[in-house]
Design a protein around this motif. Structure first.
Motif, PDB file in Angstrom:
ATOM      1  N   ASP A  35       1.779  -2.139  -2.880  1.00 59.21           N
ATOM      2  CA  ASP A  35       1.979  -3.232  -3.833  1.00 59.21           C
ATOM      3  C   ASP A  35       3.341  -3.901  -3.653  1.00 59.21           C
ATOM      4  N   MET A  36       4.288  -3.197  -3.063  1.00 63.26           N
ATOM      5  CA  MET A  36       5.633  -3.752  -2.849  1.00 63.26           C
ATOM      6  C   MET A  36       5.725  -4.613  -1.595  1.00 63.26           C
ATOM      7  N   LEU A  37       4.668  -4.647  -0.793  1.00 62.54           N
ATOM      8  CA  LEU A  37       4.677  -5.423   0.455  1.00 62.54           C
ATOM      9  C   LEU A  37       4.640  -6.925   0.199  1.00 62.54           C
ATOM     10  N   PRO A  38       5.311  -7.695   1.050  1.00 70.90           N
ATOM     11  CA  PRO A  38       5.107  -9.143   1.013  1.00 70.90           C
ATOM     12  C   PRO A  38       3.659  -9.465   1.377  1.00 70.90           C
ATOM     13  N   GLU A  39       3.202 -10.650   1.048  1.00 70.49           N
ATOM     14  CA  GLU A  39       1.787 -11.014   1.163  1.00 70.49           C
ATOM     15  C   GLU A  39       1.156 -10.766   2.529  1.00 70.49           C
ATOM     16  N   LYS A  40       1.798 -11.140   3.611  1.00 74.97           N
ATOM     17  CA  LYS A  40       1.174 -11.048   4.941  1.00 74.97           C
ATOM     18  C   LYS A  40       1.492  -9.747   5.681  1.00 74.97           C
ATOM     19  N   ALA A  41       2.257  -8.871   5.072  1.00 73.95           N
ATOM     20  CA  ALA A  41       2.707  -7.652   5.750  1.00 73.95           C
ATOM     21  C   ALA A  41       1.730  -6.501   5.554  1.00 73.95           C
ATOM     22  N   GLU A  86      12.172  -0.568  -1.679  1.00 78.74           N
ATOM     23  CA  GLU A  86      11.900  -1.926  -1.188  1.00 78.74           C
ATOM     24  C   GLU A  86      12.622  -2.177   0.133  1.00 78.74           C
ATOM     25  N   LYS A  87      13.843  -1.675   0.260  1.00 78.87           N
ATOM     26  CA  LYS A  87      14.585  -1.804   1.514  1.00 78.87           C
ATOM     27  C   LYS A  87      13.881  -1.028   2.629  1.00 78.87           C
ATOM     28  N   TRP A  88      13.438   0.177   2.328  1.00 80.07           N
ATOM     29  CA  TRP A  88      12.710   0.993   3.296  1.00 80.07           C
ATOM     30  C   TRP A  88      11.439   0.283   3.739  1.00 80.07           C
ATOM     31  N   ILE A  89      10.717  -0.323   2.800  1.00 78.46           N
ATOM     32  CA  ILE A  89       9.490  -1.058   3.141  1.00 78.46           C
ATOM     33  C   ILE A  89       9.804  -2.218   4.067  1.00 78.46           C
ATOM     34  N   GLN A  90      10.897  -2.932   3.843  1.00 76.63           N
ATOM     35  CA  GLN A  90      11.301  -4.032   4.711  1.00 76.63           C
ATOM     36  C   GLN A  90      11.536  -3.544   6.148  1.00 76.63           C
ATOM     37  N   LYS A 140      10.064  -0.777   7.523  1.00 81.66           N
ATOM     38  CA  LYS A 140       8.870  -0.163   8.079  1.00 81.66           C
ATOM     39  C   LYS A 140       7.658  -1.087   8.202  1.00 81.66           C
ATOM     40  N   MET A 141       7.652  -2.176   7.427  1.00 86.99           N
ATOM     41  CA  MET A 141       6.468  -3.035   7.400  1.00 86.99           C
ATOM     42  C   MET A 141       6.301  -3.783   8.732  1.00 86.99           C
ATOM     43  N   VAL A 142       5.085  -4.230   8.931  1.00 86.54           N
ATOM     44  CA  VAL A 142       4.742  -4.991  10.134  1.00 86.54           C
ATOM     45  C   VAL A 142       4.179  -6.317   9.671  1.00 86.54           C
ATOM     46  N   LEU A 143       4.661  -7.380  10.293  1.00 88.90           N
ATOM     47  CA  LEU A 143       4.146  -8.732   9.943  1.00 88.90           C
ATOM     48  C   LEU A 143       3.163  -9.216  10.990  1.00 88.90           C
ATOM     49  N   LEU A 198      -3.051  -3.880   0.333  1.00 84.49           N
ATOM     50  CA  LEU A 198      -4.018  -3.940  -0.756  1.00 84.49           C
ATOM     51  C   LEU A 198      -5.035  -5.030  -0.437  1.00 84.49           C
ATOM     52  N   SER A 199      -6.285  -4.778  -0.759  1.00 85.54           N
ATOM     53  CA  SER A 199      -7.311  -5.784  -0.495  1.00 85.54           C
ATOM     54  C   SER A 199      -7.540  -6.697  -1.695  1.00 85.54           C
ATOM     55  N   LYS A 200      -6.903  -6.370  -2.818  1.00 85.32           N
ATOM     56  CA  LYS A 200      -6.951  -7.245  -3.990  1.00 85.32           C
ATOM     57  C   LYS A 200      -5.658  -7.084  -4.767  1.00 85.32           C
ATOM     58  N   LYS A 201      -5.464  -7.913  -5.739  1.00 85.82           N
ATOM     59  CA  LYS A 201      -4.224  -7.861  -6.533  1.00 85.82           C
ATOM     60  C   LYS A 201      -4.144  -6.545  -7.307  1.00 85.82           C
ATOM     61  N   SER A 202      -2.936  -6.033  -7.442  1.00 85.19           N
ATOM     62  CA  SER A 202      -2.746  -4.743  -8.103  1.00 85.19           C
ATOM     63  C   SER A 202      -3.217  -4.764  -9.556  1.00 85.19           C
ATOM     64  N   LYS A 203      -3.221  -5.928 -10.179  1.00 87.00           N
ATOM     65  CA  LYS A 203      -3.706  -6.017 -11.564  1.00 87.00           C
ATOM     66  C   LYS A 203      -5.217  -5.824 -11.650  1.00 87.00           C
ATOM     67  N   ASP A 204      -5.884  -5.931 -10.502  1.00 89.42           N
ATOM     68  CA  ASP A 204      -7.338  -5.758 -10.452  1.00 89.42           C
ATOM     69  C   ASP A 204      -7.765  -4.382  -9.936  1.00 89.42           C
ATOM     70  N   ILE A 205      -6.801  -3.515  -9.664  1.00 85.08           N
ATOM     71  CA  ILE A 205      -7.113  -2.161  -9.187  1.00 85.08           C
ATOM     72  C   ILE A 205      -6.883  -1.192 -10.342  1.00 85.08           C
ATOM     73  N   ARG A 206      -7.976  -0.799 -10.971  1.00 85.95           N
ATOM     74  CA  ARG A 206      -7.883   0.133 -12.097  1.00 85.95           C
ATOM     75  C   ARG A 206      -7.643   1.559 -11.576  1.00 85.95           C
ATOM     76  N   ILE A 207      -6.917   2.319 -12.327  1.00 82.91           N
ATOM     77  CA  ILE A 207      -6.662   3.715 -11.966  1.00 82.91           C
ATOM     78  C   ILE A 207      -7.995   4.456 -11.863  1.00 82.91           C
ATOM     79  N   TYR A 208      -8.948   4.089 -12.686  1.00 81.83           N
ATOM     80  CA  TYR A 208     -10.270   4.701 -12.606  1.00 81.83           C
ATOM     81  C   TYR A 208     -10.932   4.435 -11.255  1.00 81.83           C
TER      82      TYR A 208
END
Length: 160
Positions: free
Chosen positions: A18-24, A151-155, A157-160, A67-77
């Motif tokens: 969820d902390m990833l930028p959109e295209k990463a 967030e720094k670690w994700i920057q 490690k992430m791949v664009l 994520l394949s959808k927005k985090s607000k649409d991913i229920r814990i259930y």
């Protein structure tokens, strides 16, 4: 009831994604390293999340997960069902019929209604909370100072 650690690990992996930028995307090895679990076990969990439509897998040298959808649409259930399955938590073993010396077919379990009600309440609670809910709690709670290093670690490690 015992929920396996895979459920917890999956929820926190989703918080990382969820902390990833959109295209990463974030490589699985990085996620497993950050969560201190084995890469093969994480792959097993991620496969279940991909199959459930919660995570997208990107293959290749610049591959990873997002994520394949927005985090607000991913229920814990939804995460729970993806990892643990959708079976009922309680199933009578017929102990009451043994206690009363009755045929199992002639005796309903006294606990069944109570357990079904408890399970229904538990499911409703998990359906009300989302990955986004947890992300907000993480960023505004007692752990908020720990989010910036992640967030720094994700920057890094992430791949664009």
């Amino acid at each position: 009831m015992h929920i396996k650690s895979g459920f917890e690990q999956s929820v926190y992996a989703l918080l990382l994604l969820d902390m990833l930028p959109e295209k990463a995307v974030l490589p699985g090895e990085a996620i497993s390293e950050h969560l201190s679990n084995s890469p093969s076990y994480l792959q097993k969990l991620i496969r279940k999340l991909v199959h459930a439509g919660i995570v997208t897998s990107v293959t290749g040298v610049k591959g990873g997960f997002k994520l394949s959808k927005k985090s607000k649409d991913i229920r814990i259930y939804d995460v729970y069902v993806a990892i643990e399955g959708n079976q009922s938590m309680y199933s009578s073993n017929g102990v009451l019929s043994s206690l009363l010396r009755l045929n199992k077919d002639d005796c309903e379990c006294l606990l069944e209604d109570i357990m079904l009600e408890a399970e229904s309440n538990w499911i409703n609670t998990l359906k009300q909370k989302t990955i986004s809910t947890l992300a907000k709690d993480l960023q505004s709670g007692p752990f908020d100072s720990k989010v910036k290093p992640i967030e720094k670690w994700i920057q890094e490690k992430m791949v664009l």
